[in-house]
Design an enzyme around this catalytic site. Sequence first.
Site, PDB file in Angstrom:
ATOM      1  N   ASP A 396     -18.030 -39.845  37.123  1.00 41.17           N
ATOM      2  CA  ASP A 396     -17.766 -38.862  36.082  1.00 41.17           C
ATOM      3  C   ASP A 396     -18.596 -37.610  36.339  1.00 41.17           C
ATOM      4  O   ASP A 396     -19.494 -37.590  37.180  1.00 41.17           O
ATOM      5  CB  ASP A 396     -17.983 -39.424  34.678  1.00 41.17           C
ATOM      6  CG  ASP A 396     -19.434 -39.713  34.363  1.00 41.17           C
ATOM      7  OD1 ASP A 396     -20.320 -39.368  35.169  1.00 41.17           O
ATOM      8  OD2 ASP A 396     -19.706 -40.279  33.299  1.00 41.17           O
ATOM      9  N   ASP A 413     -11.510 -27.844  30.520  1.00 34.63           N
ATOM     10  CA  ASP A 413     -10.236 -28.361  31.031  1.00 34.63           C
ATOM     11  C   ASP A 413     -10.005 -27.915  32.463  1.00 34.63           C
ATOM     12  O   ASP A 413      -9.500 -28.677  33.306  1.00 34.63           O
ATOM     13  CB  ASP A 413      -9.093 -27.879  30.151  1.00 34.63           C
ATOM     14  CG  ASP A 413      -9.089 -28.551  28.785  1.00 34.63           C
ATOM     15  OD1 ASP A 413      -8.369 -28.077  27.894  1.00 34.63           O
ATOM     16  OD2 ASP A 413      -9.807 -29.561  28.618  1.00 34.63           O
ATOM     17  N   ARG A 428      -5.384 -41.531  50.159  1.00 34.49           N
ATOM     18  CA  ARG A 428      -4.387 -41.823  51.172  1.00 34.49           C
ATOM     19  C   ARG A 428      -3.088 -42.291  50.496  1.00 34.49           C
ATOM     20  O   ARG A 428      -3.018 -42.418  49.279  1.00 34.49           O
ATOM     21  CB  ARG A 428      -4.908 -42.900  52.115  1.00 34.49           C
ATOM     22  CG  ARG A 428      -6.237 -42.542  52.798  1.00 34.49           C
ATOM     23  CD  ARG A 428      -6.813 -43.747  53.507  1.00 34.49           C
ATOM     24  NE  ARG A 428      -7.038 -44.842  52.572  1.00 34.49           N
ATOM     25  CZ  ARG A 428      -7.414 -46.060  52.928  1.00 34.49           C
ATOM     26  NH1 ARG A 428      -7.601 -46.336  54.200  1.00 34.49           N
ATOM     27  NH2 ARG A 428      -7.608 -46.994  52.025  1.00 34.49           N
ATOM     28  N   GLU A 439     -14.132 -37.342  31.010  1.00 33.70           N
ATOM     29  CA  GLU A 439     -14.528 -36.754  32.286  1.00 33.70           C
ATOM     30  C   GLU A 439     -14.718 -37.814  33.361  1.00 33.70           C
ATOM     31  O   GLU A 439     -15.364 -37.579  34.378  1.00 33.70           O
ATOM     32  CB  GLU A 439     -15.823 -35.954  32.117  1.00 33.70           C
ATOM     33  CG  GLU A 439     -17.088 -36.778  31.849  1.00 33.70           C
ATOM     34  CD  GLU A 439     -17.314 -37.052  30.375  1.00 33.70           C
ATOM     35  OE1 GLU A 439     -16.336 -37.000  29.613  1.00 33.70           O
ATOM     36  OE2 GLU A 439     -18.467 -37.305  29.984  1.00 33.70           O
TER      37      GLU A 439
END
Length: 527
Positions: A396, A413, A428, A439
């Site tokens: 986070d 944001d 990937r 967050e």
Amino acid sequence: MMRKHNGMKLRYIISMLVLLTILLTTLVTGYSMKAVLNETLTENYLNKNYEYAKKTALDTSVLIEEMKENVENLSKSIADGNFTQEKMNQWYLANGNSFNSIFSTDDQGVVLWMSPLKIGNNKVHPGTQLRDPLMNKALEERRPFISSPYLVQSGNLLILISHPVYDDQGTYKGTVGGTVYINGENTMNSLLGNQVILDNSSSFIVDHQGTIIFHTNKKDINVNIAEYPIMDIISKKESGSAKFIGNEDIEYFTGYAYLENTDWVVVSQTPVSIMENPLEELTKKVIINSLPLLIIILIAALIISSRISTPLTKLAVFSRNAIVNGKVHETNKQIQLKSSISEVRQLYHDIQEHIQLLTDQNQKDGLTGLSNRRIFDSQIKDWVETKTPFAVIMFDIDRFKLVNDTYGHLVGDDVLKYVANILQDYCREDDGCFRYGGEEFILLLKGIQTEEAVQIAEKLRTGIANTISPTGEPITISLGITVLRDEDHHPKTIIERADTALYHSKQTGRNRTTIYEQINEKSASSK
């Protein structure tokens, strides 16, 4: 008349369909609610009894370990020499009410010292040779042990905690023993007897032979329950909770906890019938409280169904008139009907597209465009069930609240979207990038182990730390890593490990990566 009849029939059909739906929904909801309440109450009672049994078992185990240690210390004091009856009395007093009596014998079982010297009608005194099976066992085995409870002449259950006495040359000199009346005046009885039992629950301790050695209802002490179904679980020396049939075919919510140092099991149980009245009362209250709302919903549904059916009825009348007259009526109202038919078709088409759009959006986080928590839960569950190797990187944004407080939520944001864009660069084709909440983000890396996960995590961390964020300056992240283990059977344990590692990164300075497995290694090395 025919046209009017046809229009009313459609309205009634829709109204009846709505009414039937409301009634069925109410019935299903009521049944589901009762099932949920039943499941919740069952889980609560099972957890409560298990926690109670576990706490009692822990307290009892700690007490017994302390008593074993005290007896061992006494044996060492006697082995040092110059021991006297006065010292034995002092030792007995120093241990409070832990033991009902203590004694020491020579290698032949002859009592050397004991305290107190007089215990009721007991005729044992210094110089008496003890010949009971327990003393013979202690003299023969010459090792520490805790006896199984046995019934003495007074009618009480007694356990013996003994320890051998060896001198400095390792020569066996005798044994030291402490007796505890399970239902006598001592610390153990106070511990077991002072536990708070509520709502018709009961608690007892059973030994490995199925004999109840302590019970909140004293008349059940020394009763053997070896034939009861719960003994099949108890014999496995495990702890847990389940529903069992007890005496008089009464079903109980049962929690049980095993004591390794005594081979006993603590059992706490509550009759299943205890929740019948609360469940019935809760169901009645919910139905009564929901009834006004259901009536309002029903009335609203009938009004809405009428408004829905009216244009359809008009459409049916218009179609019928067109068939009967062979042409479409040319009034403004009829043109509107024709136009409304086109809009209904278009609305149907739009709804279908919108449903598809909602389905797509349901899998994405609306702000960052990453896969959302729902998809994460589904992905990790599938990998755990199929034992697909993977690593979890949970991270986070450090001090994100400060970003919001300083720059505002719009910039906050933008920061979340900025981090999400960078995170996608490390995904990937077979990996997964998720916004876990707030967050917090998660990266699921398929088919890699800890070393590769650390490399990716560090690249991600340094990449973000060395890039200017929407705040005008770099931000940092803290990360936690773990991998799928052979013993993992549920995603919850994996997520908890990753979260613990992330929390460790936060606690140790932020802007760093922590591997969960290394937390335990560091703790072990520090000890």
